[in-house]
Design a protein around this motif. Structure first.
Motif, PDB file in Angstrom:
ATOM      1  N   GLN A 129       0.600  -1.316   0.074  1.00  0.00           N
ATOM      2  CA  GLN A 129       0.201  -0.104   0.013  1.00  0.00           C
ATOM      3  C   GLN A 129       1.044   1.094  -0.058  1.00  0.00           C
ATOM      4  O   GLN A 129       0.511   2.054  -0.621  1.00  0.00           O
ATOM      5  CB  GLN A 129      -0.788   0.015   1.228  1.00  0.00           C
ATOM      6  CG  GLN A 129      -1.916  -0.844   1.213  1.00  0.00           C
ATOM      7  CD  GLN A 129      -2.651  -0.713   2.674  1.00  0.00           C
ATOM      8  OE1 GLN A 129      -2.120  -1.269   3.455  1.00  0.00           O
ATOM      9  NE2 GLN A 129      -4.089  -0.705   2.825  1.00  0.00           N
ATOM     10  N   ALA A 130       1.986   1.240   0.729  1.00  0.00           N
ATOM     11  CA  ALA A 130       2.758   2.231   0.826  1.00  0.00           C
ATOM     12  C   ALA A 130       3.516   2.688  -0.377  1.00  0.00           C
ATOM     13  O   ALA A 130       3.541   3.796  -0.715  1.00  0.00           O
ATOM     14  CB  ALA A 130       3.926   2.103   1.962  1.00  0.00           C
ATOM     15  N   LEU A 154       6.421  19.207   1.900  1.00  0.00           N
ATOM     16  CA  LEU A 154       5.721  17.968   1.879  1.00  0.00           C
ATOM     17  C   LEU A 154       5.624  17.392   3.164  1.00  0.00           C
ATOM     18  O   LEU A 154       6.782  17.270   3.712  1.00  0.00           O
ATOM     19  CB  LEU A 154       6.044  16.859   1.009  1.00  0.00           C
ATOM     20  CG  LEU A 154       6.083  17.456  -0.569  1.00  0.00           C
ATOM     21  CD1 LEU A 154       6.978  16.490  -1.442  1.00  0.00           C
ATOM     22  CD2 LEU A 154       4.496  17.238  -1.104  1.00  0.00           C
ATOM     23  N   HIS A 155       4.598  17.003   4.010  1.00  0.00           N
ATOM     24  CA  HIS A 155       4.628  16.478   5.102  1.00  0.00           C
ATOM     25  C   HIS A 155       3.004  15.890   4.986  1.00  0.00           C
ATOM     26  O   HIS A 155       1.997  15.973   4.554  1.00  0.00           O
ATOM     27  CB  HIS A 155       4.945  17.128   6.305  1.00  0.00           C
ATOM     28  CG  HIS A 155       4.231  18.361   6.674  1.00  0.00           C
ATOM     29  ND1 HIS A 155       3.022  18.237   7.114  1.00  0.00           N
ATOM     30  CD2 HIS A 155       4.576  19.756   6.320  1.00  0.00           C
ATOM     31  CE1 HIS A 155       2.642  19.679   7.208  1.00  0.00           C
ATOM     32  NE2 HIS A 155       3.612  20.646   6.736  1.00  0.00           N
ATOM     33  N   THR A 156       2.888  15.023   6.320  1.00  0.00           N
ATOM     34  CA  THR A 156       1.603  14.355   6.411  1.00  0.00           C
ATOM     35  C   THR A 156       0.300  15.031   6.787  1.00  0.00           C
ATOM     36  O   THR A 156      -0.890  14.654   6.555  1.00  0.00           O
ATOM     37  CB  THR A 156       1.663  13.011   7.311  1.00  0.00           C
ATOM     38  OG1 THR A 156       2.134  13.810   8.475  1.00  0.00           O
ATOM     39  CG2 THR A 156       2.630  12.034   6.838  1.00  0.00           C
ATOM     40  N   ASP A 157       0.534  16.468   6.931  1.00  0.00           N
ATOM     41  CA  ASP A 157      -0.534  17.176   7.200  1.00  0.00           C
ATOM     42  C   ASP A 157      -0.834  18.157   5.756  1.00  0.00           C
ATOM     43  O   ASP A 157      -1.843  19.117   5.919  1.00  0.00           O
ATOM     44  CB  ASP A 157      -0.335  18.352   8.363  1.00  0.00           C
ATOM     45  CG  ASP A 157      -0.600  17.596   9.665  1.00  0.00           C
ATOM     46  OD1 ASP A 157      -1.418  16.614   9.678  1.00  0.00           O
ATOM     47  OD2 ASP A 157      -0.013  17.915  10.745  1.00  0.00           O
ATOM     48  N   ASP A 199       8.151   6.929   6.827  1.00  0.00           N
ATOM     49  CA  ASP A 199       7.010   7.152   7.913  1.00  0.00           C
ATOM     50  C   ASP A 199       5.798   6.269   7.897  1.00  0.00           C
ATOM     51  O   ASP A 199       5.260   5.522   8.688  1.00  0.00           O
ATOM     52  CB  ASP A 199       6.649   8.737   8.272  1.00  0.00           C
ATOM     53  CG  ASP A 199       7.766   9.214   8.785  1.00  0.00           C
ATOM     54  OD1 ASP A 199       8.807   8.556   9.371  1.00  0.00           O
ATOM     55  OD2 ASP A 199       7.841  10.515   8.643  1.00  0.00           O
ATOM     56  N   THR A 200       5.145   6.224   6.542  1.00  0.00           N
ATOM     57  CA  THR A 200       3.968   5.351   6.411  1.00  0.00           C
ATOM     58  C   THR A 200       4.243   3.763   6.589  1.00  0.00           C
ATOM     59  O   THR A 200       3.210   3.021   7.170  1.00  0.00           O
ATOM     60  CB  THR A 200       3.596   5.598   4.906  1.00  0.00           C
ATOM     61  OG1 THR A 200       4.345   4.987   3.869  1.00  0.00           O
ATOM     62  CG2 THR A 200       2.783   6.924   4.441  1.00  0.00           C
ATOM     63  N   LEU A 201       5.448   3.515   6.554  1.00  0.00           N
ATOM     64  CA  LEU A 201       5.901   2.181   6.613  1.00  0.00           C
ATOM     65  C   LEU A 201       6.062   1.636   8.328  1.00  0.00           C
ATOM     66  O   LEU A 201       6.482   0.425   8.375  1.00  0.00           O
ATOM     67  CB  LEU A 201       7.218   1.765   5.653  1.00  0.00           C
ATOM     68  CG  LEU A 201       6.957   1.667   4.561  1.00  0.00           C
ATOM     69  CD1 LEU A 201       8.167   1.826   3.795  1.00  0.00           C
ATOM     70  CD2 LEU A 201       6.378   0.416   4.175  1.00  0.00           C
TER      71      LEU A 201
END
Ligand SMILES: Nc1ncnc2c1ncn2[C@@H]1O[C@H](COP(=O)(O)OP(=O)(O)O)[C@@H](O)[C@H]1O
Ligand SMILES: [Mg+2]
Length: 250
Positions: A129-130, A154-157, A199-201
């Motif tokens: 998925q990542a 670019l960051h998760t927010d 990070d998503t992993l």
């Protein structure tokens, strides 16, 4: 609202109530989020009933309207790039008698990547998925780079997951408008993208257990290794399109 020693107006929250009218045209529905530059509200255009997003800039982060103007201009220049939100218009709102710039854009449904991850066990995605998410982001950012622009923050927010299945439909918010040279910011985009993938992993805690294919992309987050392997975002996309995981277990 405060004034600092130079009499500069400082506002760190607008607290707009639901139902409040904006510029005679819109109605506030709810607060969507806030960040360094301002607050973003979900609004409804009264005459059409269409929902939109309104970003209100804190005056101290938008001196001379520079930040809002360059965000609008960049979104306009990149209006054909599907990964970016669409700019609509700019309004001025009087808040506590002070003029505040409001950037009206498309409203994007979905979860911020930071929230989206919380829905998964261990707050991380399966490597497969990542990889799909990384691929969607890479293709979108490649289009920005090919138009000689960059994202720069670019960051998760700043990533909204609109839909996902085998494919991820993602949107990017909040382009950075800094003085850095384009080449450097393009590299920052690649580094931040790989950091997001890592990070998503599951980040450092999971890294040693990840498949080799994935580690070859993360390069242990070593800046020089990453930039050597992926000299441009197109190299990263091509790498993802020809991944060979025949000897890997997922
Ligand atoms: N177009 C939009 N649609 C939906 N939510 C949005 C939109 N724009 C911003 N948001 C929400 O508002 C938050 C802050 O917006 P952003 O533009 O990133 O401001 P800042 O520059 O202050 O970080 C985002 O993290 C997101 O939660
Ligand atoms: Mg932001």
């Amino acid at each position: 609202m405060r004034k600092n020693s130079g009499q500069k107006v400082i506002i760190d929250s607008f607290d707009l109530a639901a139902g409040r009218k904006m510029a005679g045209k819109y109605e506030v529905l709810s607060l969507l989020g806030s960040g360094w530059e301002g607050e973003v509200y979900k609004i409804r255009e009264i005459r059409t009933g269409i929902e939109r997003a309104a970003k209100l800039f804190f005056p101290q982060r938008n001196i001379g309207n520079k930040t809002a103007k360059s965000y609008a201009q960049k979104l306009h220049k990149l209006r054909q790039v599907p990964i970016l939100i669409k700019y609509h218009t700019e309004e001025i709102l009087l808040i506590r008698k002070f003029p505040i710039t409001v950037l009206i854009s498309e409203y994007v449904e979905g979860d911020l990547l930071s929230e989206f991850l919380k829905k998964f066990p261990g707050q991380r995605l399966h490597p497969y998925q990542a990889l799909h998410l990384l691929y969607a982001l890479t293709c979108g950012i490649e289009e920005i780079h090919l138009l000689n622009e960059t994202h720069g923050d670019l960051h998760t927010d700043n990533i909204i997951i609109n839909r996902f299945g085998l494919e991820f439909d993602v949107k990017l918010l909040d382009l950075f408008h800094g003085p850095y040279p384009k080449k450097e910011t393009r590299q920052t985009d690649i580094l931040e993208l790989i950091r997001i993938f890592y990070d998503t992993l599951g980040g450092a805690k999971r890294y040693s257990k990840l498949p080799v294919t994935v580690k070859q992309i993360c390069c242990g987050l070593k800046r020089s290794l990453i930039l050597d392997r992926f000299r441009t975002i197109s190299h990263l996309r091509e790498h993802l399109e020809s991944l060979d995981w025949s000897s890997d277990t997922f």
